[in-house]
Structures are given as C-alpha cells and as structure tokens.
Design an enzyme around this catalytic site. Sequence first.
Site, PDB file in Angstrom:
ATOM      1  N   VAL A  13       0.836  -1.201   0.000  1.00 64.86           N
ATOM      2  CA  VAL A  13       0.000   0.000   0.000  1.00 64.86           C
ATOM      3  C   VAL A  13       0.872   1.253   0.000  1.00 64.86           C
ATOM      4  O   VAL A  13       0.581   2.234  -0.691  1.00 64.86           O
ATOM      5  CB  VAL A  13      -0.929   0.001   1.231  1.00 64.86           C
ATOM      6  CG1 VAL A  13      -1.783   1.262   1.265  1.00 64.86           C
ATOM      7  CG2 VAL A  13      -1.819  -1.236   1.229  1.00 64.86           C
ATOM      8  N   GLU A  14       1.952   1.218   0.764  1.00 61.56           N
ATOM      9  CA  GLU A  14       2.794   2.399   0.925  1.00 61.56           C
ATOM     10  C   GLU A  14       3.649   2.691  -0.302  1.00 61.56           C
ATOM     11  O   GLU A  14       3.743   3.838  -0.747  1.00 61.56           O
ATOM     12  CB  GLU A  14       3.708   2.220   2.143  1.00 61.56           C
ATOM     13  CG  GLU A  14       3.015   2.363   3.480  1.00 61.56           C
ATOM     14  CD  GLU A  14       2.670   3.816   3.788  1.00 61.56           C
ATOM     15  OE1 GLU A  14       3.121   4.720   3.054  1.00 61.56           O
ATOM     16  OE2 GLU A  14       1.926   4.053   4.753  1.00 61.56           O
TER      17      GLU A  14
END
Length: 537
Positions: A147-148
């Site tokens: 996600v990051e």
Amino acid sequence: MKKLFGWAVVLLLAGCQMTQQEKPTKQEAETNPAPEQAMTPLSSGVLPETESAEKDAQVILIQAEPEDEPDVVIGPAEQEDVWKRIGMQLSIPVPEHKKIDYYRNWYLKHPHHLESVSKRATPFLYLIVKKIEERDLPLELALLPIVESSFDPFAYSHGSAAGLWQFVPGTGKMYGLKQNFWYDGRRDVSAATDAALDYLTYLSNRFDGNWNHAIAAYNSGGGRVSRAITKNTRLHKPTDFFSLDLPKETSGYVPKLLALADIVAHQDTYGIAIPPIPNHPVLLQVDPGEQLDLAIAAKYAGMTVKELQSYNPAFNRWSTAPEGPHSLLLPVEKAAQFELAASKNKGKGLKLIRYQVKSGDAISLLAKKYKTTSAIIREANGLPNNSIRAGQYLMIPTSTKDGSIYALSAKNRLAKTQAISRGQYKLTYTVSSGDSLWTIASKHKVSHLSLAKWNGMGPRDTLRIGQKLVIWKKGSKGSIIRTVHYQVRHGDTISAIASRFKVKSSDIIKWNNLNNQKYIQPGQQLKLYVDVTKVSV
C-alpha cells in the site's frame, strides 16, 4: 474415510427347510426384496452365543481395510510460498464494505500490479514476515509496503517520505533512522522494518489494540485519528474506522490493506495466482566492521554493484557510511564468500589518494572534486578543522570505479529521473540564494508540484545553492519546438545566436550550463530549443 471393521462373523444357516406356508410366492419375492441384514460388530473376537450358530453356522472371518491416515495439515512455517504463510495467519476481520469491494476489484482487474509487487518483494518479504512473527503482530502488516510503496525500496513520495515503509524525515529520526550524505535509514529495509513495527506497536497501544485505528494513524498521524474518534464520541456516533471522518487518502488506506489481505488469503477463490516467493531466507545481514567501497564489496560477494545496491538501497553514495552502519544484506548463498574475502582484506576496502595541497585549495573543494565530504577528509587525516596549507599531503578516500558503475546511487537515480521527458523541451536551472520550488515554478509558469516531481523531490523539500533543476516546457499555442545542435562559428556571440534563433541569451546559457564560461569557442556545440514556426533552421 473408510470405516474400520473388526473381525466379523457371517452366519450362514444350512439345512433349514422352509415349510410350504413360509415360502414366498414369486410375486412377493419380486415386489418385496428382503432387507439387507445388519452386521453385528463383535468385540474381543467373541462369537454370538446362539444355539443355531453353534450347530449350523459356517464361520467366515473378514478383515476390515485399515483406516486411512488423517490428512496432514501443513503449518505456515512449512509452506513453500511465503504469501501462503501470510495468508494462513491473517487475523484482522474483513467486513462487507463498498470501499473494500472497490479495492478488491481493482487488484483483481490488475493482476500485473501484484506480479510486479511480488517480484520486488521477493528479496525482502521473508525477512519482514519473520520480524512480524517474532513480535506476535498481525501478519496484515507485511502487506503495508504494498500500500505504501508497491514494495519499491527506492520509492520517494510527494510528502518527502522514503523507502518501503515511507517514513517522513522527522518520524524516521524519531525511530532511530539516520539520514545523512552517505546513508538514509528510511531505505534500509531491515532497519526501517524494525522502526515501522516499533511505530505500529506504539499506535496499537495508543488505540487499545484496535488495529484499524492504528493502521489509519500510521497513514495520517495519531492525533488526527484521535480527534476523529473524540468527535464521533461527542456526537454519540460509532467510532469504528468506517464511521470516522478522516482524510480521503486515509479513508481508503485501511480498506486497501484489508482488500489485499482478503485476496492473499483466498487466491483460489478469486482465481488469482500471486507469483510465489520462497518461504525461506533470501538475504542475510553481514557486517564487515569497516567502511567498504560498494564496488569492492560486490567483488567480495561475486555479484554486480547494481545488484548489491538493489538489496542495500540506503547507501546514497559509492560506499557504506564512514561512521556506520557498515552492514549489508547479501544473498544467502554469497554471504560466506563475502565474509571470507572481507576478513582476508581487512583495511583494504577503500581507495586512498595521496594528494599534495596546492595554493587556493580548500577541503570543501577537494571534497566536491573527489565526491566525498569535508568530514571524511578531516577524519582520514586527523584534522581538527578545515585548515590546510600549500604543500601539505592529504589522504583522500575515493571510489575505485567510475561513477556510472554505481548505477543506483542517489546521483545516478536523480539523473535518470531528470532525463525522463515531460515536455517538448528542457531547461536546466541553477538554484541561487532566496530560491524556492514555488518561486522558480512561478517564474517559469509551471506547477511547483510538477517541478518537484521532475527533480525527484517533495514539494516541501528545501533547495541548496548551486543545485541543478530541470524544467520541462511546452511550446506556446501553435509553436513547434525542435532541438537544434548549433556549432559555434568565428565571430559568434551568445546574444547574436539568440537573436538569430529567436530565443533568450539566458536560456542558451541555462540549456548549455555556460554560467561559469566567459566566452564561447569556435567549433563548440550548443543545444538550442527553437520554435521552428518563428525561424527557418
């Protein structure tokens, strides 16, 4: 499963004659077949105690088939694929929610994204999973780098966040990640993972073990999530994550992670196959105990410099940090070879140049010339300050190879970013005192966000005097911009060339980095970006 039968006794009665009245008619036999007789299981091999059995029975012993072995359950640690190891241990509930549905559908419709992620994660995922398991934290956290940063250890965001875990400078320093000329701990996969898990543990404790709140706080800050909870409590509203009033990015952050977790745990159900990653160590951390030129370290390990840098993205320059850390992540199969070579060549991991100081030299100028720092030159020569004198000899640590060999150094990554075409022609701008991204962008009529992106920066990053920035421009309406390579002739001046091609003298100077040159020479090549609708070329 097959049933286990003991030894059975089948009694077949012989010599029993039926009376005429007991025999069934042919019609009765066809319409009412005899029911299947039940078998009576026996214990300890004892036969039924019936008189007829003793007299007339023929005893037939039948050995039952052995019972199948129970199915063997393979635990997480024994899986061949680390994705399955993760999938078996996910614990955060995945509710029915439209945002989760949206992100789940997106990932399922873009399988190539997860393929790319899996490729980038291959060296690091096992290491991260082990660290999470050792702390007994939710395995969903192993998916946060997707996600990051999409598992790109060199990722750098608009908010000045760096590395797999996307630490901003302040938070990184708070959790012990050094950031200097040589080394950025935010990109050190092992160190940054430890820091991220420390931070997430703190956030979990802050929010009483509510991992949805803790993960949201990792994205937008604990204060913002706390204020959202307080607001809902005051209004007598639910305080679960999906009920909180949070920034748009954060409101999608947790659903994105939960959607990923659901897919990882149920790949067969969703008809997707994430490329497997070996469920065993891929990299080992080794510490030679001294600063090493990365080219020398790569030679010790029998690998390319670029491959070594890909596993150790925290090192900004051509070597490990002078004052540490010195440790490197290396492929398991190359670690022993490296350690043996490093121990045999102790003290030979850097190239030292013996330099005699000339009149006008300064440590800062020498540091720039040899791509090092003033502090390193002082340390190598035991100097208390920057004072040097003509005729003095200095030992200057420097790289053993040409700068291009260190393909993933900060300088080479920046050059690659700045070379990506973003418009019809490119300007080179040298930062001067008082400049900011906003003022430079405003002057050149471009977005300051775009300007930051073109130069591998965040919009809040500070500039330094002398820094080179690229500015991409589009031609005005109706113009057609072409690159012209012009060879200077006798009698040419910059102003005359500018007038001929309908461009600005200042642009010619910037395009060709002529700031420090007083004159142009016959035969010199100049690059010009010319609007061919205004001039014949």
